[in-house]
Design a protein around this motif. Structure first.
Motif, PDB file in Angstrom:
ATOM      1  N   PRO A   1      26.719 -19.054 -31.760  1.00 27.36           N
ATOM      2  CA  PRO A   1      25.419 -19.498 -32.274  1.00 27.36           C
ATOM      3  C   PRO A   1      24.325 -18.465 -32.004  1.00 27.36           C
ATOM      4  O   PRO A   1      24.282 -17.842 -30.949  1.00 27.36           O
ATOM      5  CB  PRO A   1      25.163 -20.787 -31.481  1.00 27.36           C
ATOM      6  CG  PRO A   1      26.525 -21.286 -31.120  1.00 27.36           C
ATOM      7  CD  PRO A   1      27.343 -20.054 -30.872  1.00 27.36           C
ATOM      8  N   GLY A   2      23.468 -18.280 -32.993  1.00 28.52           N
ATOM      9  CA  GLY A   2      22.367 -17.327 -32.862  1.00 28.52           C
ATOM     10  C   GLY A   2      22.727 -15.910 -33.242  1.00 28.52           C
ATOM     11  O   GLY A   2      21.854 -15.038 -33.263  1.00 28.52           O
TER      12      GLY A   2
ATOM     13  N   ALA B   1      28.447 -18.943 -35.716  1.00 24.22           N
ATOM     14  CA  ALA B   1      27.636 -17.800 -36.138  1.00 24.22           C
ATOM     15  C   ALA B   1      27.095 -18.000 -37.551  1.00 24.22           C
ATOM     16  O   ALA B   1      27.604 -18.811 -38.324  1.00 24.22           O
ATOM     17  CB  ALA B   1      28.464 -16.524 -36.073  1.00 24.22           C
ATOM     18  N   HIS B   2      26.052 -17.227 -37.879  1.00 24.63           N
ATOM     19  CA  HIS B   2      25.579 -17.110 -39.263  1.00 24.63           C
ATOM     20  C   HIS B   2      26.437 -16.023 -39.911  1.00 24.63           C
ATOM     21  O   HIS B   2      26.366 -14.856 -39.513  1.00 24.63           O
ATOM     22  CB  HIS B   2      24.104 -16.720 -39.302  1.00 24.63           C
ATOM     23  CG  HIS B   2      23.550 -16.607 -40.691  1.00 24.63           C
ATOM     24  ND1 HIS B   2      23.035 -17.675 -41.386  1.00 24.63           N
ATOM     25  CD2 HIS B   2      23.449 -15.533 -41.531  1.00 24.63           C
ATOM     26  CE1 HIS B   2      22.631 -17.270 -42.581  1.00 24.63           C
ATOM     27  NE2 HIS B   2      22.877 -15.976 -42.698  1.00 24.63           N
ATOM     28  N   VAL B   3      27.254 -16.390 -40.884  1.00 25.48           N
ATOM     29  CA  VAL B   3      28.279 -15.500 -41.417  1.00 25.48           C
ATOM     30  C   VAL B   3      27.868 -14.969 -42.786  1.00 25.48           C
ATOM     31  O   VAL B   3      27.526 -15.739 -43.697  1.00 25.48           O
ATOM     32  CB  VAL B   3      29.639 -16.218 -41.530  1.00 25.48           C
ATOM     33  CG1 VAL B   3      30.717 -15.253 -42.016  1.00 25.48           C
ATOM     34  CG2 VAL B   3      30.035 -16.831 -40.186  1.00 25.48           C
TER      35      VAL B   3
ATOM     36  N   PHE C   1      22.077  -7.183 -38.328  1.00 20.14           N
ATOM     37  CA  PHE C   1      23.362  -7.741 -37.888  1.00 20.14           C
ATOM     38  C   PHE C   1      23.639  -7.454 -36.414  1.00 20.14           C
ATOM     39  O   PHE C   1      23.474  -6.334 -35.937  1.00 20.14           O
ATOM     40  CB  PHE C   1      24.517  -7.165 -38.722  1.00 20.14           C
ATOM     41  CG  PHE C   1      24.644  -7.773 -40.085  1.00 20.14           C
ATOM     42  CD1 PHE C   1      25.480  -8.863 -40.300  1.00 20.14           C
ATOM     43  CD2 PHE C   1      23.923  -7.269 -41.158  1.00 20.14           C
ATOM     44  CE1 PHE C   1      25.597  -9.436 -41.551  1.00 20.14           C
ATOM     45  CE2 PHE C   1      24.027  -7.832 -42.416  1.00 20.14           C
ATOM     46  CZ  PHE C   1      24.875  -8.916 -42.614  1.00 20.14           C
ATOM     47  N   ASP C   2      24.095  -8.481 -35.702  1.00 15.90           N
ATOM     48  CA  ASP C   2      24.561  -8.299 -34.326  1.00 15.90           C
ATOM     49  C   ASP C   2      25.948  -7.667 -34.307  1.00 15.90           C
ATOM     50  O   ASP C   2      26.272  -6.864 -33.424  1.00 15.90           O
ATOM     51  CB  ASP C   2      24.622  -9.645 -33.603  1.00 15.90           C
ATOM     52  CG  ASP C   2      23.257 -10.295 -33.501  1.00 15.90           C
ATOM     53  OD1 ASP C   2      22.478  -9.862 -32.642  1.00 15.90           O
ATOM     54  OD2 ASP C   2      22.992 -11.228 -34.287  1.00 15.90           O
ATOM     55  N   PHE C   3      26.774  -8.035 -35.280  1.00 13.03           N
ATOM     56  CA  PHE C   3      28.182  -7.623 -35.276  1.00 13.03           C
ATOM     57  C   PHE C   3      28.706  -7.643 -36.704  1.00 13.03           C
ATOM     58  O   PHE C   3      28.363  -8.536 -37.483  1.00 13.03           O
ATOM     59  CB  PHE C   3      29.001  -8.588 -34.404  1.00 13.03           C
ATOM     60  CG  PHE C   3      30.470  -8.264 -34.312  1.00 13.03           C
ATOM     61  CD1 PHE C   3      30.918  -7.236 -33.497  1.00 13.03           C
ATOM     62  CD2 PHE C   3      31.411  -8.999 -35.030  1.00 13.03           C
ATOM     63  CE1 PHE C   3      32.275  -6.939 -33.402  1.00 13.03           C
ATOM     64  CE2 PHE C   3      32.758  -8.706 -34.945  1.00 13.03           C
ATOM     65  CZ  PHE C   3      33.188  -7.672 -34.125  1.00 13.03           C
ATOM     66  N   ILE C   4      29.516  -6.649 -37.044  1.00 11.52           N
ATOM     67  CA  ILE C   4      30.182  -6.620 -38.350  1.00 11.52           C
ATOM     68  C   ILE C   4      31.657  -6.332 -38.120  1.00 11.52           C
ATOM     69  O   ILE C   4      32.007  -5.381 -37.410  1.00 11.52           O
ATOM     70  CB  ILE C   4      29.571  -5.558 -39.297  1.00 11.52           C
ATOM     71  CG1 ILE C   4      28.099  -5.870 -39.576  1.00 11.52           C
ATOM     72  CG2 ILE C   4      30.354  -5.496 -40.613  1.00 11.52           C
ATOM     73  CD1 ILE C   4      27.379  -4.814 -40.424  1.00 11.52           C
ATOM     74  N   LEU C   5      32.502  -7.147 -38.714  1.00 12.15           N
ATOM     75  CA  LEU C   5      33.954  -6.952 -38.642  1.00 12.15           C
ATOM     76  C   LEU C   5      34.432  -6.411 -39.982  1.00 12.15           C
ATOM     77  O   LEU C   5      34.276  -7.064 -41.013  1.00 12.15           O
ATOM     78  CB  LEU C   5      34.657  -8.273 -38.317  1.00 12.15           C
ATOM     79  CG  LEU C   5      36.154  -8.181 -38.042  1.00 12.15           C
ATOM     80  CD1 LEU C   5      36.439  -7.388 -36.775  1.00 12.15           C
ATOM     81  CD2 LEU C   5      36.775  -9.571 -37.937  1.00 12.15           C
ATOM     82  N   ASP C   6      34.987  -5.211 -39.958  1.00 14.43           N
ATOM     83  CA  ASP C   6      35.434  -4.531 -41.176  1.00 14.43           C
ATOM     84  C   ASP C   6      36.951  -4.680 -41.286  1.00 14.43           C
ATOM     85  O   ASP C   6      37.702  -4.103 -40.507  1.00 14.43           O
ATOM     86  CB  ASP C   6      35.034  -3.055 -41.105  1.00 14.43           C
ATOM     87  CG  ASP C   6      35.225  -2.316 -42.422  1.00 14.43           C
ATOM     88  OD1 ASP C   6      36.089  -2.736 -43.218  1.00 14.43           O
ATOM     89  OD2 ASP C   6      34.532  -1.311 -42.645  1.00 14.43           O
TER      90      ASP C   6
END
Length: 351
Positions: A176-177, A201-203, A240-245
């Motif tokens: 969350p957040g 998460a906000h996706v 973005f806090d995090f990006i999964l590629d």
């Protein structure tokens, strides 16, 4: 003993029926009758020797779900009749720091032993995977499956696609957040969207296919960005806090590093056939951003992922196939013509 399987005798040969050896269960072994086996892009790369080093005959398959049919006399965690899974690993040194930390995928002793194409004392000298009727595995690399019986086929891809995406999401504290991007909506990406959404998460999903916009929202994405639309992409810079590629093709990473906040991380889980262009150093140093990688997950974390997915009702979106359709499935997979994971009904081996 020998059991029916499907495999290839050379990189330029189609997969075909064969009989393969399986050891009798030893003291710490679990014997599993395989009900379903997911089809991973790694299966295709290995059987066609696109990464090199393939040992033949090659029997792929490392997304295995089945029932325990026998256990060794020292096995304590499983009994006959249990529904279980086997993922990408069937062994490791169990001695090095990574193994002691429950991160067997990073074993620095022997290296982890892959479920197929890994060195073993068993005939023929390398491991043979889940495109087969049965597998015998050390209990330390067997997992409990707690999903309902009618979901078991769709659970199979969790043993690779699920843990490959869950592990980095957990490691980088997605929840969350947090604003989280998922690049690519395929076998890996569709699982990442589901799991990140369940984590709170906000996706935001990135795709080059406008046709996948509504699909991504149904999977749990809050927003969808067409990564070919530069204005749409740039409107999210520094957010973005995090990006999964998850994309397994060479592409420009700067598009995504530029979207990270200060201290944000872009983590790669797709393995391209050719290296990505080197990312711009300026994009990294001026925001203390990071580009990282992640490999599947340890056994304890894989069990955690399976339990999390069972609790949240998460499975893969699959298309079931007969084993005799595997070469056609490989060709379709290369064209991204599947939503989103093929799963083999292993009962068709008897045909």
């Amino acid at each position: 003993m020998t059991v029916p399987a499907y495999g290839a005798h050379a990189a330029d040969k189609p997969l075909e029926p064969m009989q393969i050896p399986r050891r009798e269960p030893g003291p710490s072994d679990v014997q599993i009758e395989i009900a379903y086996c997911g089809v991973c892009h790694s299966d295709l790369h290995t059987v066609r020797s696109e990464w090199g080093g393939t040992l033949f005959p090659c029997v792929p398959g490392h997304e295995i779900v089945g029932q325990v049919s026998a256990v060794g006399d020292q096995v304590t965690r499983f009994k006959v009749g249990d529904t279980v899974g086997v993922g990408c690993m069937v062994g490791s040194c169990q001695q090095c720091a990574s193994c002691r930390d429950g991160e067997e995928q990073y074993c620095t002793g022997t290296g982890f032993i892959g479920t197929y194409n890994g060195a073993t004392e068993d005939a023929p000298g390398h491991t043979l995977g889940g495109y087969s009727q049965r597998i015998v595995t050390d209990e330390n690399f067997v997992l409990h499956i707690r999903h309902p019986q009618d979901q078991l086929a769709a659970v199979a891809p969790l043993l690779c696609a699920g843990i490959t995406t869950y592990s980095p999401l957990r490691h980088w504290n997605v929840g969350p957040g947090k604003k989280v991007g998922v690049v690519g909506i395929g076998g890996l990406g569709h699982m990442a969207i589901k799991i990140a959404h369940a984590m709170g998460a906000h996706v935001v999903a990135f795709t080059t296919s406008e046709s996948k916009r509504e699909d991504a929202k149904k999977l749990g994405a809050d927003e969808v960005i067409n990564s070919r639309n530069s204005e749409e992409v740039e409107s999210h810079a520094d957010t973005f806090d995090f990006i999964l590629d998850t994309v397994a093709a060479s592409h420009d990473l700067d598009t995504f590093t530029n979207l990270l906040k200060r201290d944000g991380t872009l983590t790669l889980v797709g393995v391209p056939e050719h290296p990505h262009p080197s990312p711009s150093v300026f994009n990294l140093i001026f925001r203390r951003r990071a580009v990282a990688g992640s490999l599947i997950g340890g056994i304890a974390e894989t069990q955690e992922m399976l339990d999390f997915c069972a609790e949240h009702g998460i499975v893969a979106d699959i298309e079931m196939i007969r084993i005799q359709e595997i070469d056609e499935a490989y060709d379709r997979m290369q064209r991204s013509d599947v939503k989103y994971r093929f799963v083999i009904d292993n009962s068709t081996l008897s045909a």
